[in-house]
Design a protein around this motif. Structure first.
Motif, PDB file in Angstrom:
ATOM      1  N   ASN A 130      27.851  54.040  -5.944  1.00 36.63           N
ATOM      2  CA  ASN A 130      27.358  54.979  -6.942  1.00 36.63           C
ATOM      3  C   ASN A 130      26.164  54.334  -7.641  1.00 36.63           C
ATOM      4  OD1 ASN A 130      27.554  55.995 -10.086  1.00 36.63           O
ATOM      5  ND2 ASN A 130      27.949  57.610  -8.595  1.00 36.63           N
ATOM      6  N   LEU A 131      24.980  54.862  -7.371  1.00 38.11           N
ATOM      7  CA  LEU A 131      23.753  54.273  -7.897  1.00 38.11           C
ATOM      8  C   LEU A 131      23.126  55.200  -8.933  1.00 38.11           C
ATOM      9  CD1 LEU A 131      22.201  53.125  -4.476  1.00 38.11           C
ATOM     10  CD2 LEU A 131      23.700  51.822  -6.000  1.00 38.11           C
ATOM     11  N   THR A 132      22.393  54.612  -9.840  1.00 42.52           N
ATOM     12  CA  THR A 132      21.629  55.384 -10.824  1.00 42.52           C
ATOM     13  C   THR A 132      20.145  55.187 -10.537  1.00 42.52           C
ATOM     14  OG1 THR A 132      23.337  55.108 -12.511  1.00 42.52           O
ATOM     15  CG2 THR A 132      21.136  55.751 -13.268  1.00 42.52           C
ATOM     16  N   ARG A 133      19.477  56.286 -10.242  1.00 42.73           N
ATOM     17  CA  ARG A 133      18.055  56.207  -9.914  1.00 42.73           C
ATOM     18  C   ARG A 133      17.259  55.666 -11.097  1.00 42.73           C
ATOM     19  NH1 ARG A 133      19.419  61.529  -8.058  1.00 42.73           N
ATOM     20  NH2 ARG A 133      19.386  61.734  -5.772  1.00 42.73           N
ATOM     21  N   LYS A 134      16.200  54.969 -10.778  1.00 45.15           N
ATOM     22  CA  LYS A 134      15.287  54.474 -11.793  1.00 45.15           C
ATOM     23  C   LYS A 134      13.855  54.774 -11.390  1.00 45.15           C
ATOM     24  CE  LYS A 134      17.955  50.565 -13.644  1.00 45.15           C
ATOM     25  NZ  LYS A 134      17.942  49.082 -13.862  1.00 45.15           N
ATOM     26  N   LYS A 135      12.963  54.637 -12.343  1.00 41.12           N
ATOM     27  CA  LYS A 135      11.542  54.702 -12.018  1.00 41.12           C
ATOM     28  C   LYS A 135      11.202  53.437 -11.238  1.00 41.12           C
ATOM     29  CE  LYS A 135       6.934  54.917 -14.103  1.00 41.12           C
ATOM     30  NZ  LYS A 135       6.155  54.944 -15.363  1.00 41.12           N
ATOM     31  N   ILE A 136      10.779  53.622 -10.006  1.00 41.38           N
ATOM     32  CA  ILE A 136      10.500  52.487  -9.126  1.00 41.38           C
ATOM     33  C   ILE A 136       8.998  52.219  -9.143  1.00 41.38           C
ATOM     34  CG2 ILE A 136      10.770  51.527  -6.819  1.00 41.38           C
ATOM     35  CD1 ILE A 136      13.427  52.249  -8.202  1.00 41.38           C
ATOM     36  N   VAL A 137       8.629  51.037  -9.534  1.00 48.51           N
ATOM     37  CA  VAL A 137       7.219  50.619  -9.500  1.00 48.51           C
ATOM     38  C   VAL A 137       7.131  49.425  -8.563  1.00 48.51           C
ATOM     39  CG1 VAL A 137       5.236  49.856 -10.831  1.00 48.51           C
ATOM     40  CG2 VAL A 137       6.922  51.381 -11.883  1.00 48.51           C
ATOM     41  N   ILE A 138       6.495  49.647  -7.416  1.00 52.78           N
ATOM     42  CA  ILE A 138       6.401  48.595  -6.400  1.00 52.78           C
ATOM     43  C   ILE A 138       5.183  47.733  -6.686  1.00 52.78           C
ATOM     44  CG2 ILE A 138       6.175  48.121  -3.932  1.00 52.78           C
ATOM     45  CD1 ILE A 138       7.468  50.857  -3.436  1.00 52.78           C
ATOM     46  N   SER A 139       5.392  46.454  -6.799  1.00 56.22           N
ATOM     47  CA  SER A 139       4.282  45.543  -7.090  1.00 56.22           C
ATOM     48  C   SER A 139       3.347  45.436  -5.895  1.00 56.22           C
ATOM     49  CB  SER A 139       4.814  44.157  -7.444  1.00 56.22           C
ATOM     50  OG  SER A 139       3.745  43.245  -7.614  1.00 56.22           O
ATOM     51  N   ASN A 140       2.061  45.360  -6.187  1.00 58.27           N
ATOM     52  CA  ASN A 140       1.065  45.144  -5.137  1.00 58.27           C
ATOM     53  C   ASN A 140       1.052  43.696  -4.665  1.00 58.27           C
ATOM     54  OD1 ASN A 140      -0.764  47.799  -5.167  1.00 58.27           O
ATOM     55  ND2 ASN A 140      -0.227  47.310  -7.277  1.00 58.27           N
ATOM     56  N   VAL A 141       1.664  42.817  -5.444  1.00 60.25           N
ATOM     57  CA  VAL A 141       1.735  41.395  -5.100  1.00 60.25           C
ATOM     58  C   VAL A 141       3.212  41.016  -4.943  1.00 60.25           C
ATOM     59  CG1 VAL A 141       1.216  39.035  -5.848  1.00 60.25           C
ATOM     60  CG2 VAL A 141      -0.412  40.882  -6.315  1.00 60.25           C
ATOM     61  N   PRO A 142       3.765  41.141  -3.729  1.00 60.60           N
ATOM     62  CA  PRO A 142       5.182  40.842  -3.550  1.00 60.60           C
ATOM     63  C   PRO A 142       5.507  39.356  -3.673  1.00 60.60           C
ATOM     64  CG  PRO A 142       4.153  41.260  -1.429  1.00 60.60           C
ATOM     65  CD  PRO A 142       3.136  41.604  -2.485  1.00 60.60           C
ATOM     66  N   TYR A 143       4.472  38.501  -3.508  1.00 61.34           N
ATOM     67  CA  TYR A 143       4.718  37.068  -3.608  1.00 61.34           C
ATOM     68  C   TYR A 143       3.439  36.338  -3.998  1.00 61.34           C
ATOM     69  CZ  TYR A 143       5.592  32.206  -2.456  1.00 61.34           C
ATOM     70  OH  TYR A 143       5.701  30.843  -2.521  1.00 61.34           O
ATOM     71  N   TYR A 144       3.582  35.339  -4.855  1.00 64.04           N
ATOM     72  CA  TYR A 144       2.513  34.374  -5.087  1.00 64.04           C
ATOM     73  C   TYR A 144       3.166  33.039  -5.421  1.00 64.04           C
ATOM     74  CZ  TYR A 144       3.194  34.734 -10.187  1.00 64.04           C
ATOM     75  OH  TYR A 144       3.708  34.697 -11.458  1.00 64.04           O
ATOM     76  N   GLY A 145       2.453  31.967  -5.155  1.00 56.39           N
ATOM     77  CA  GLY A 145       3.013  30.654  -5.422  1.00 56.39           C
ATOM     78  C   GLY A 145       2.049  29.562  -5.006  1.00 56.39           C
ATOM     79  N   LYS A 146       2.485  28.322  -5.136  1.00 57.70           N
ATOM     80  CA  LYS A 146       1.665  27.174  -4.753  1.00 57.70           C
ATOM     81  C   LYS A 146       2.025  26.746  -3.334  1.00 57.70           C
ATOM     82  CE  LYS A 146       0.874  23.942  -7.808  1.00 57.70           C
ATOM     83  NZ  LYS A 146       1.072  22.895  -8.841  1.00 57.70           N
ATOM     84  N   ILE A 147       0.980  26.587  -2.493  1.00 60.72           N
ATOM     85  CA  ILE A 147       1.203  26.108  -1.132  1.00 60.72           C
ATOM     86  C   ILE A 147       1.299  24.588  -1.135  1.00 60.72           C
ATOM     87  CG2 ILE A 147       0.387  26.168   1.255  1.00 60.72           C
ATOM     88  CD1 ILE A 147      -1.322  28.566   0.518  1.00 60.72           C
ATOM     89  N   ASP A 148       0.439  23.970  -1.923  1.00 57.55           N
ATOM     90  CA  ASP A 148       0.531  22.532  -2.162  1.00 57.55           C
ATOM     91  C   ASP A 148       0.197  22.278  -3.629  1.00 57.55           C
ATOM     92  OD1 ASP A 148      -2.263  22.561  -2.410  1.00 57.55           O
ATOM     93  OD2 ASP A 148      -2.603  21.906  -0.350  1.00 57.55           O
ATOM     94  N   ASP A 149       0.010  21.030  -3.995  1.00 56.53           N
ATOM     95  CA  ASP A 149      -0.188  20.701  -5.411  1.00 56.53           C
ATOM     96  C   ASP A 149      -1.427  21.362  -6.009  1.00 56.53           C
ATOM     97  OD1 ASP A 149       2.068  19.190  -5.438  1.00 56.53           O
ATOM     98  OD2 ASP A 149       1.044  17.274  -5.095  1.00 56.53           O
TER      99      ASP A 149
END
Length: 554
Positions: free
Chosen positions: A175-194
């Motif tokens: 049983n789920l309750t719908r929400k306003k879904i806002v999908i981010s244009n940036v699904p991931y960001y982070g550091k590859i190295d230092d």
């Protein structure tokens, strides 16, 4: 010139102007008459069909088919959007909708969850990748189209929806309750190295620039001194968002793109309007053949200003601008109104839809007609075929056995079973497929069907087919058969020979069960050829300077 000498000239000019205006007026009237005439014919035809055709007709369906057929004569981006599809169109342009927050699709004839988005009702409520849809509320959806299930799952925020699924041998109801879904244009960001930050930009819906800005500021607070911006597989979207993303790296007042169309109101010049976040940080932009539209504006503008090194493969080549125009009864038409030109002056549109051959195929701009333009530093760039990278990385090809395991959903199915048995795994950057796990997968495959044809086997099949037409076929038939036996693939051996790429596909599939879309992106970076190339380039600033100057040949 004396007055009496100028009179004949003035008379001729006046007559010429009047003739031009009359011709233009007549042409416009002829065009309007043709439109009115054909609309009347079309309406009369439908009336007669409704009155006399032997079976009942569906006017909505007939009109939609007729409209779509008409628009197919133009370009693939001009499309009719009836009222019932307006929610899907809104999702494409804004990234927002009311629903449960899950990507669904059909695998081997079964509708299932392909990816629940982290933090939204589907994931928070317990739905998992691989769950097979049985019912949505009281509607049996086991044999419905995926689009019908998607429509049932969507609805106003804060409304309830019951979802019944099959998971393995179990039938579960959520049983789920719908929400306003806002999908981010940036699904991931982070550091590859230092020192190197990485931002994955997948779309240009509303807030794309804000998403990139937030990621960039966060990465800078972590001490990065160089950046990889990944727009591979990005289909584009809102032009304004592209301009604002370029503005993050380019000073205020610089032209990013201009649009030129048939009517004055669509002609515009878009310039950076704010101070940049960082106008000096070294940047590598990753592109490929599925980077299109707004993604090409960002990559192309940064290339034209010699602001970034582009790495990967030539982009799609979509230099056309679409505008949404409202129609009667809440319908819309998204139509091509202009072409866009990036700072060097080039338009990167690769296909000329206005010119078609006798088979109705549009023409590709030939290399001989591509014009040269120059970047800020004087580097030569070409129009008419997408954005070309400064450093090319060939696309990765997979062995037939890997393709078969993926296409037949065997890696996907194994991932479902693995997830049911293992409650957790280590973080994506640490998780690897060791020999024990790989051998478990190989053993699991023993009773599964995944036969395939290797490239050499396909070539021999073609040779045999064509040789049968020759008079000397009987003489070489035995040789061909001997070759077939010699090159016949051995699945057990191929599982050993190609285990590295099979392990990588398996690794990403398993990670997706625990860490979703973000985890898949993070996990892929370690073995990503374009990312590895970008790290090498950005780590050598002398090479960056050489690439971004006119003296270097690409």
């Amino acid at each position: 010139m004396k007055l009496h000498q100028r009179k004949p000239l003035l008379v001729l000019l006046t007559l010429g102007l009047m003739a031009g205006l009359l011709f233009s007026f007549a042409y416009k009237n002829d065009k309007l008459f043709a439109i009115a005439k054909n609309l009347d014919i079309f309406a009369s035809l439908v009336r007669e069909l409704d009155s006399y055709y032997v079976d009942d007709i569906d006017p909505d369906h007939l009109f939609t088919v007729g409209i779509n057929a008409m628009l197919e004569e133009l370009d693939p981006y001009t499309e009719f959007i009836p009222e019932e599809n307006s929610d899907d169109f809104r999702l494409l342009t804004t990234g927002e909708y009311g629903g449960v927050g899950a990507l669904i699709g059909n695998r081997t004839g079964i509708n299932m969850v392909l990816m629940p988005y982290r933090g939204f009702p589907a994931q928070a409520g317990g739905l998992r990748i691989g769950d097979q849809f049985l019912k949505v509320d009281t509607v049996d959806v086991s044999n419905k189209e995926t689009s019908d299930i998607s429509r049932l799952l969507k609805g106003p925020a804060n409304t309830a929806v019951d979802v019944q699924v099959k998971r393995g041998d179990d039938t579960l109801t959520f049983n789920l309750t719908r929400k306003k879904i806002v999908i981010s244009n940036v699904p991931y960001y982070g550091k590859i190295d230092d020192q190197t930050g990485y931002i994955k930009l997948t779309d240009f819906t509303t807030n794309a620039a804000a998403d990139v800005r937030k990621a960039l500021l966060d990465l800078k607070s972590q001490g990065i001194s160089r950046l990889v911006l990944d727009v591979r597989d990005n289909p584009g979207g809102i032009l304004k968002e592209a301009v604002e993303i370029v503005n993050l790296f380019i000073p205020k007042g610089k032209e990013v793109v201009r649009t030129i169309g048939k009517i004055e109101s669509v002609n515009a010049v878009y310039k950076t309007s704010k101070s940049p976040v960082d106008k000096d940080i070294p940047i590598a932009v990753l592109i490929n053949e599925r980077s299109a539209s707004a993604a090409e504006i960002v990559a192309g503008a940064l290339q034209d200003y010699d602001r970034a090194v582009l790495i990967g493969r030539k982009t799609f080549g979509k230099g056309l601008v679409q505008t949404s125009v409202p129609l009667s009864y809440n319908a819309q038409v998204k139509l091509t109104t202009a072409k866009y030109y990036i700072p060097s002056g080039r338009c990167i549109q690769a296909i000329d839809y206005s010119k078609k051959d006798e088979n109705g195929n549009s023409s590709i701009v030939p290399d001989s007609l591509r014009s040269e333009f120059k970047t800020k530093n004087g580097r030569i760039v070409l129009d008419g075929a997408g954005i070309e990278p400064d450093l090319k990385v060939d696309s990765k090809s997979f062995a037939p056995i890997t393709f078969s395991l993926v296409a037949r959903n065997l890696i996907f199915t194994y991932g479902n079973e693995f997830f049911r048995k293992h409650p957790s795994i280590v973080p994506p950057s640490e998780f690897e497929i060791d020999e024990t796990l790989y051998q478990d997968f190989v053993a699991w495959l023993e009773d599964k069907e995944y036969d395939y044809t290797t490239y050499v086997e396909k070539s021999l099949e073609d040779l045999n087919k064509y040789a049968q037409r020759e008079p000397y076929f009987e003489e070489i038939q035995a040789t061909i058969e001997a070759l077939k036996k010699k090159v016949s693939h051995n699945k057990e051996q191929d599982l050993i020979t190609h285990q590295d790429e099979i392990k990588e596909a398996l690794r990403e599939e398993l990670i997706s069960r625990y860490y979703y879309q973000e985890g898949v992106v993070e996990a892929s970076l370690k073995h990503d050829e374009e990312v590895i190339k970008a790290l090498g380039v950005l780590g050598d600033q002398q090479q960056v300077r050489q690439i971004l100057t006119a003296s270097v040949k690409k």
